[in-house]
Design an enzyme around this catalytic site. Structure first.
Site, PDB file in Angstrom:
ATOM      1  N   HIS A  45       0.743  -1.260  -0.144  1.00  0.00           N
ATOM      2  CA  HIS A  45       0.004   0.169   0.069  1.00  0.00           C
ATOM      3  C   HIS A  45       0.783   1.344   0.104  1.00  0.00           C
ATOM      4  O   HIS A  45       1.009   2.002   1.140  1.00  0.00           O
ATOM      5  CB  HIS A  45      -0.945  -0.052   1.157  1.00  0.00           C
ATOM      6  CG  HIS A  45      -2.090  -1.003   1.033  1.00  0.00           C
ATOM      7  ND1 HIS A  45      -2.775  -1.433   2.357  1.00  0.00           N
ATOM      8  CD2 HIS A  45      -2.726  -1.384  -0.190  1.00  0.00           C
ATOM      9  CE1 HIS A  45      -3.834  -2.367   1.555  1.00  0.00           C
ATOM     10  NE2 HIS A  45      -3.792  -2.084  -0.005  1.00  0.00           N
ATOM     11  N   HIS A 127     -10.596  -4.768   4.479  1.00  0.00           N
ATOM     12  CA  HIS A 127      -8.976  -4.453   4.059  1.00  0.00           C
ATOM     13  C   HIS A 127      -8.821  -5.804   3.347  1.00  0.00           C
ATOM     14  O   HIS A 127      -9.285  -6.922   3.633  1.00  0.00           O
ATOM     15  CB  HIS A 127      -8.362  -4.247   5.604  1.00  0.00           C
ATOM     16  CG  HIS A 127      -6.877  -4.228   5.225  1.00  0.00           C
ATOM     17  ND1 HIS A 127      -6.012  -5.432   5.257  1.00  0.00           N
ATOM     18  CD2 HIS A 127      -5.908  -3.263   5.086  1.00  0.00           C
ATOM     19  CE1 HIS A 127      -4.704  -4.819   4.944  1.00  0.00           C
ATOM     20  NE2 HIS A 127      -4.563  -3.563   5.252  1.00  0.00           N
ATOM     21  N   GLU A 129      -6.130  -7.849   3.611  1.00  0.00           N
ATOM     22  CA  GLU A 129      -5.808  -8.939   4.669  1.00  0.00           C
ATOM     23  C   GLU A 129      -7.087  -9.551   5.026  1.00  0.00           C
ATOM     24  O   GLU A 129      -7.005 -11.005   5.255  1.00  0.00           O
ATOM     25  CB  GLU A 129      -4.849  -8.552   5.522  1.00  0.00           C
ATOM     26  CG  GLU A 129      -4.371  -9.591   6.547  1.00  0.00           C
ATOM     27  CD  GLU A 129      -3.506  -9.041   7.619  1.00  0.00           C
ATOM     28  OE1 GLU A 129      -2.616  -8.073   7.465  1.00  0.00           O
ATOM     29  OE2 GLU A 129      -3.499  -9.865   8.545  1.00  0.00           O
ATOM     30  N   CYS A 193       1.730  -9.006  14.235  1.00  0.00           N
ATOM     31  CA  CYS A 193       3.033  -9.223  14.047  1.00  0.00           C
ATOM     32  C   CYS A 193       3.884  -8.499  14.866  1.00  0.00           C
ATOM     33  O   CYS A 193       3.645  -7.288  15.400  1.00  0.00           O
ATOM     34  CB  CYS A 193       3.443  -9.287  12.672  1.00  0.00           C
ATOM     35  SG  CYS A 193       4.006  -7.654  11.890  1.00  0.00           S
ATOM     36  N   SER A 265       5.004  -0.161   4.574  1.00  0.00           N
ATOM     37  CA  SER A 265       5.209  -0.397   3.238  1.00  0.00           C
ATOM     38  C   SER A 265       5.861   1.012   2.786  1.00  0.00           C
ATOM     39  O   SER A 265       5.656   1.044   1.498  1.00  0.00           O
ATOM     40  CB  SER A 265       3.768  -0.597   2.686  1.00  0.00           C
ATOM     41  OG  SER A 265       2.783   0.088   3.007  1.00  0.00           O
TER      42      SER A 265
END
Ligand code: SF4
Length: 580
Positions: A45, A127, A129, A193, A265
């Protein structure tokens, strides 16, 4: 966190390893594929990075369901099993760049769905994901973004809870508490994460230390938006920008302390461009003596004048090591040659400077005419001086010029199997050519100018010494520029063997160089000055360590420290000669 005066850049700003991996996969796919490569949705993104990828024939499709043939890369966010099946059934070649951490969440959902669990996904509905994750839940998924949403969830006996990998860590805790109240037996998998957690923790800390936070990243990037939200909630005036052009000068100079962070990103070169713009705006506001010194130093570095002066000093050190007479021509030739080669190659290779050193690019864009002229005159002047030292010195100069200038020229046709048609296309070749050029003009030409009195062993030692110092400097710059180089497809050592592998490689080279000097001095091949040069190797080891510890990372301090090795080595030779 790297502290740059009053502008602090978060240590965690920029590409996470999942994004780096995806870009590597995309670049390798493009390299090994004839024709365009597509990504299912934008690979990452960030509009600027996507633009760069298009330049490499990697195109983002909104969805690849209409594509009939070709190669498709699945992006870091992953896709549903249906989408994957559809791509396969149409015979498309699939290269999977789903982040392994996202794939792990998909696996958790799949495993529990098979056992009859309902899945609650904490994240942003819509989104990419989250949409991909929902596909693994056998139709039994619920997406919630706030604790209040828990009330609206239906009664469920078996519940599995996961989070979008970039979920806000604070919000996540509150939502999980609410879920546990309603579904005490819920199985909760902590799937945010580490890269996200670290980034959010750091932005929270940084936002409390500064007056204003600049968050750099795509407006369509969820994790970038989240960072801006966290910074704002922590009390810092927060600006979310995609590029340095969006910075409001009047707003930025109002704040004494400014922090910068960026989404997972956001390429490092974009962060650097924003940082340099902020520093430039703030520098314009201050006009004291210190600011003038800094501006002069910046000019010397950007224009390569500082490097040219370093080359002259390095030549003096080499002459001291090889017992060669040092005249003004011996110092002027490498200075003129290296000034011209660096300037001409920088003007010819503007694209990588746009990414890696934006201030340099701006400098050359504004002055390409006069700088080109100065470089050509300098190259010609260097040749005239080298020729005045004799045929051999003139010949070495010409060869060095051909290699230096011809580096980007297409010498060979583009073969299908071996895709090398310029010297530049040979993987990791740039650093080798730069080192050879330095060795030729700072060691060989002054010695050849002596006409027949040179000692080949000493010349070889000085050549290896210079080549290695320059090579290490060049490879360290490659580590700094790895993100920008990746996007323009340049194959440097760090891209081939990774950042950590390169650091080990450089450390081994440092040890090897020190061993060579000590052996040469002990065996009598070189004089005692070889021992003194161990201090230059120590200097190099120190700046590698500084880089490893992020004490220097980019900008003026980085450039001056790296160029400093030539000044330091020259200074050692001057002191040695004076003391002799
Ligand atoms: Fe993977 Fe985390 Fe990066 Fe997402 S933010 S791509 S989960 S490493």
């Amino acid at each position: 966190m790297s502290d740059n005066g009053e502008v602090k850049v978060a240590r965690t700003a920029g590409f996470c390893w999942g994004v780096k991996r995806a870009i590597d996969i995309a670049m390798n796919t493009a390299k090994n594929t004839d024709g365009p490569v597509y990504t299912h949705g934008p690979l990452i993104h960030n509009p600027q990075a996507i633009e760069m990828l298009e330049g490499k024939e990697i195109f983002a499709l909104k969805d690849a369901s209409t594509l009939e043939k070709g190669t498709v890369i699945i992006r870091t966010h992953g896709v549903t099993p249906e989408v994957r099946r559809g791509l396969k059934e149409r015979g498309l070649t699939i290269n999977d760049a789903t982040c392994p951490l996202v794939a792990k969440v998909q696996g958790i959902i799949k495993k529990h769905a098979h056992k009859g669990y309902h899945t609650i996904i904490i994240g942003d509905a819509g989104h990419a994901e989250v949409t991909g994750l929902m596909g693994y839940a056998d139709g039994r998924s619920h997406v919630i973004g706030a604790a209040e949403d828990v009330d609206a969830l239906p009664p469920m006996d078996k519940v599995c809870v996961v989070a979008q990998t970039t979920c806000d860590i604070q919000k996540y805790g509150v939502i999980v508490d609410a879920i546990k109240l309603k579904y005490p037996e819920a199985v909760v998998a902590h799937t945010i994460c580490d890269a996200t957690e670290e980034r959010q923790e750091e932005v929270l800390k940084l936002a409390r230390e500064v007056d204003a936070m600049i968050v750099v990243g795509g407006r369509n990037s969820a994790n970038t938006g989240r960072l801006a939200q966290i910074a704002g909630e922590a009390g810092a005036e927060t600006f979310l920008v995609e590029t340095e052009e969006e910075l409001d000068p009047a707003a930025i100079v109002r704040f004494a302390r400014v922090g910068i962070t960026a989404g997972a990103s956001t390429p490092a070169w974009m962060i650097e461009r924003v940082k340099e713009r902020v520093e430039h705006l703030r520098g314009r506001k201050r006009a004291g003596f210190g600011a003038k010194i800094k501006a002069a130093a910046e000019l010397a570095v950007v224009s390569n004048i500082s490097l040219a002066a370093g080359a002259a000093l390095m030549t003096y050190a080499n002459c001291t090591l090889t017992n060669t007479d040092f005249g003004w021509r011996a110092g002027a030739i490498p200075a003129m040659y290296l000034f011209s080669m660096y300037v001409l190659n920088q003007i010819n290779d503007m694209q990588s400077y746009k990414n890696n050193e934006p201030e340099k690019m701006r400098f050359y864009l504004k002055r390409s005419g006069p700088m080109n002229m100065a470089a050509l005159l300098s190259a010609a002047g260097g040749f005239a001086l080298a020729a005045s030292l004799g045929m051999q010195a003139g010949g070495v100069y010409v060869v060095a010029m051909i290699l230096g200038l011809g580096y980007t020229v297409k010498w060979f046709p583009k073969w299908k199997v071996i895709r090398i048609h310029r010297l530049k296309d040979i993987p990791a070749s740039k650093d080798v050519f730069v080192g050879l050029g330095w060795g030729a003009v700072t060691v060989l030409i002054p010695a050849l100018g002596q006409q027949g009195e040179e000692n080949p062993n000493l010349l070889a030692i000085a050549f290896i010494f210079t080549f290695t110092l320059v090579y290490i400097r060049s490879v360290l710059s490659d580590i700094r520029d790895i993100n920008g180089d990746r996007l323009v497809g340049r194959e440097t050592i760090p891209i081939l063997i990774g950042n950590e592998g390169t650091k080990v490689f450089l450390a081994l080279i440092v040890v090897g160089l020190a061993t060579m000097l000590v052996s040469a001095a002990m065996s009598g091949l070189a004089g005692p000055f070889a021992y003194v040069l161990l201090l230059s190797i120590a200097y190099t080891a120190l700046y590698l360590w500084f880089y490893h510890k992020r004490i220097i990372s980019r900008g003026l301090r980085f450039d001056l420290t790296l160029d400093g090795v030539f000044y330091f080595t020259g200074a050692l030779a001057i002191i040695w000669t004076a003391a002799a």
